[in-house]
Design an enzyme around this catalytic site. Sequence first.
Site, PDB file in Angstrom:
ATOM      1  N   CYS A 152       7.418   3.009 -12.520  1.00 50.32           N
ATOM      2  CA  CYS A 152       7.366   3.664 -11.215  1.00 50.32           C
ATOM      3  C   CYS A 152       8.741   4.205 -10.861  1.00 50.32           C
ATOM      4  CB  CYS A 152       6.848   2.724 -10.129  1.00 50.32           C
ATOM      5  SG  CYS A 152       7.485   1.051 -10.141  1.00 50.32           S
ATOM      6  N   CYS A 207      10.069  -0.705 -11.369  1.00 49.76           N
ATOM      7  CA  CYS A 207       9.008  -1.618 -11.776  1.00 49.76           C
ATOM      8  C   CYS A 207       8.364  -1.100 -13.054  1.00 49.76           C
ATOM      9  CB  CYS A 207       7.959  -1.699 -10.669  1.00 49.76           C
ATOM     10  SG  CYS A 207       7.248  -3.338 -10.455  1.00 49.76           S
ATOM     11  N   SER A 235      15.315  -0.966   0.925  1.00 50.52           N
ATOM     12  CA  SER A 235      15.818   0.399   1.035  1.00 50.52           C
ATOM     13  C   SER A 235      15.702   0.954   2.446  1.00 50.52           C
ATOM     14  CB  SER A 235      15.086   1.318   0.046  1.00 50.52           C
ATOM     15  OG  SER A 235      13.701   1.373   0.321  1.00 50.52           O
ATOM     16  N   CYS A 287       4.529  -4.981  -6.409  1.00 47.77           N
ATOM     17  CA  CYS A 287       4.299  -4.858  -4.965  1.00 47.77           C
ATOM     18  C   CYS A 287       2.993  -4.139  -4.641  1.00 47.77           C
ATOM     19  CB  CYS A 287       5.477  -4.139  -4.305  1.00 47.77           C
ATOM     20  SG  CYS A 287       7.064  -4.936  -4.587  1.00 47.77           S
ATOM     21  N   TYR A 345       0.710  -8.990   0.546  1.00 47.25           N
ATOM     22  CA  TYR A 345       0.898 -10.305   1.156  1.00 47.25           C
ATOM     23  C   TYR A 345      -0.079 -10.559   2.301  1.00 47.25           C
ATOM     24  CZ  TYR A 345       5.527 -10.849  -1.043  1.00 47.25           C
ATOM     25  OH  TYR A 345       6.568 -10.976  -1.919  1.00 47.25           O
ATOM     26  N   GLU A 367       1.699  -1.185  -5.148  1.00 52.08           N
ATOM     27  CA  GLU A 367       1.550   0.221  -4.759  1.00 52.08           C
ATOM     28  C   GLU A 367       1.432   1.156  -5.958  1.00 52.08           C
ATOM     29  OE1 GLU A 367       6.054   0.203  -5.279  1.00 52.08           O
ATOM     30  OE2 GLU A 367       4.412  -1.199  -4.936  1.00 52.08           O
ATOM     31  N   ASN A 415       1.378  -3.088  -9.953  1.00 52.45           N
ATOM     32  CA  ASN A 415       2.743  -3.551 -10.200  1.00 52.45           C
ATOM     33  C   ASN A 415       3.078  -4.742  -9.316  1.00 52.45           C
ATOM     34  OD1 ASN A 415       2.829  -2.020  -7.777  1.00 52.45           O
ATOM     35  ND2 ASN A 415       5.035  -1.753  -8.020  1.00 52.45           N
ATOM     36  N   SER A 449      -4.550  -9.428 -28.524  1.00 55.72           N
ATOM     37  CA  SER A 449      -4.203  -9.816 -29.887  1.00 55.72           C
ATOM     38  C   SER A 449      -2.903 -10.606 -29.889  1.00 55.72           C
ATOM     39  CB  SER A 449      -4.045  -8.579 -30.768  1.00 55.72           C
ATOM     40  OG  SER A 449      -2.874  -7.865 -30.430  1.00 55.72           O
TER      41      SER A 449
END
Length: 751
Positions: free
Chosen positions: A460, A228, A620, A438, A727, A440, A436, A236
Amino acid sequence: MADSRINLDTITIIKNSGEREAFRPEKIHEHVRKACEGLAVLHSSIIMDARLKIFDGARSVDIQDALIQAAAEKISELTPDYEIAAGRLLNQKIRKEVYGRYEAREFSSEVMQRIDKGYYSRELLRYSPEEMRVFGQLINYDRDNETPYSALSQLHGKYLIRRDGRLIEVPQEIYMLIPMAIFARMDDTARRHTLVRTGYELLSEHKISLPTPIMNGARTDYRRYISCNLINAGDSTLSLSRAVGKIMECTAAKSGIGLNASFIRGIGADIGKPARMQHAGILPLMKTFEAAVGSLSQISRSGSANVTMPFFHYEIELFSQLGDSRGSLENRTRHIDQTIILNRWFLQKALQRQDICLFHMNEVPGLYEALGYRDRFAELYERYEAELPDAHKKRVNAWELLNLFIFERSITGRVYFTFADNFVNSSFREPLYFTNLCTEISLPARPLDGSEGQPEIACCILGNMNLGYTRSAEIPKVAHFLVNFLEQLIDASDYSIPEVEYAARNRRTLGIGISNLFGYLARKKLKYNSSEARRHIHEIMESFYYHLLRASNELAKEKGPCPLFKDTIYADGQVVFDRYRRHAWNDYPLLCDWESLRDSIRRHGLRHSTLCAIPPASNSSKPSNSTAGVEPPRELVTVKADKNSTIKQLVPYYKTSRNHYTTAWSDEFNNIDYFRLISCIQKFVDQSISLNQYSNALRSPDRHLHLSDVLAEIIECFNLGIKTLYYQNFLSAENSDGLREEGCAGGACTV
């Protein structure tokens, strides 16, 4: 199994190699019987239910698939062993596709052939033939036979490499090859050998898990391992236009996007001094960001982004509704998510039903930076409220605004919150509030126009310890390996984006977390809402954080601290829980030798600016048959269906621990107790936690969600020192008409 009128003696089967061989029914029985050895299953029932279509010229792979699916369909709470039988049948298929037979071929020769064909990186040639032979002898191929079907299916479908439509490797090989690839450039060959051996052990025994970019890329020439990226859009024209380009580049590199849009001024804001024109507002820019994210695909999906803004932004009402199904494509951006920054000051104003002002960000300098500091924020806010003319601010009721945020979150599930006051519990000196994809990760990211010095896109770099398979005594070993592995990965990565490379090499930010929390609790027979569970997890997380810091400190002694170490509180000998607000259920004694570690950090520094984050680990976690991250399982058995198959997955340790789980939709689960458990983790996390909220309307007498309940949970989450809320998941009846507004009874919503 076959039409009785068919002469089986004349039938031939087409093998994977394309060769034909005579059909032998006993061969099918042999393979299925082998897959069922030692299990409480009937091998004959798998063959009967497979409904095999045997005809001359039938493909052996179709027969294999039918047997696998037949076994997979029999997985249930009453017959859990079929998930192992189905996994073994799938393992047979994988082996035959890769080797042309079930028995594994010699590892070093297989690797050399794949390097010669261009499948693997030539970096692996840094290992001598003797080293490769030794590594091959360490591989325990039988471990794949104890992997449940859902886990092996994830590996088979997502992580194992295919070339020309054919698998080229088996799971146990990649568990060895991934650490080999990352440590290939290490000069100390003895140390390299030890780390590769340790890496294989931890991966193959499922004690650690790694994110998709590493699982897919390490061992090939594709070395973009960042999960991520965090981009500061600035305000600007130059920074905004560059941000769009960098979004596309990061998406092409398979990264998710966290975008800080906090500084974009609102619609009607003056541009230039004196004013030359008025700003067109956030909507055109949000649609541009959405188009940039969706313009490039990431193999099987489009890119993803999460955009952050503070509650006092002039267009925060529109921002919160961008994902709403109401409205039209012209005024919505339904393919990017929204995060809203809240703070204690705003929540108090809302609960008191008071009015507040929304501002153009260019007219309130310093207010964003003060979000996490109540007194400083109040002073600045009151000054701007008094000084700015009415035409340059918008007055709204804070309670109605908070209701809007919660309502939009409740109907989409994808409006996220960050709690600015809790971001003080960070390893960085500067305030950080955006996050980010998710939620974290929170790291410094500089505007791309150079207005704040070196342009910087944060990244990350993730890894997880699997609690369910790791004994407490193994935590130092796991922490040491993950820190060294990701340290080496930073230098082994391919950086095509200079702003990402600068952040990675100079901050060296790691996000090492935990997964399988609820599997671990079930295995330990600990209820998630018990004081024993909170105390135990507190001890586990203290040890994990301590040993992550120790490993980074040892690397700093060897290589020096990271170049931007001075930007962290660690440079003063502080650690993150020094800033953490204390809670009665969380004020447990510390067991590690913190004073000596602090002293060593003061003298030698750390190799990394951050060490810890808790990612969702949804994908994962599957190959290791784990519950995802710190999330409770929704059911003991889950079903995932696609056009080709149906995959049933049992929770880990189902046969021994099923009675000790608490599922998210059970009557025993509630978010308040869940957040209290998570607060024991957040105390030792220098970034944040991907944390979901579970809203079960079916538990309410009228089968509706109530604003008072949802708000009380959000307030408690804030009060517990948790930084982010991801979520909102729902369980409701079809006749439930959503969120019901009512007063907050009992004083539950206090900050």
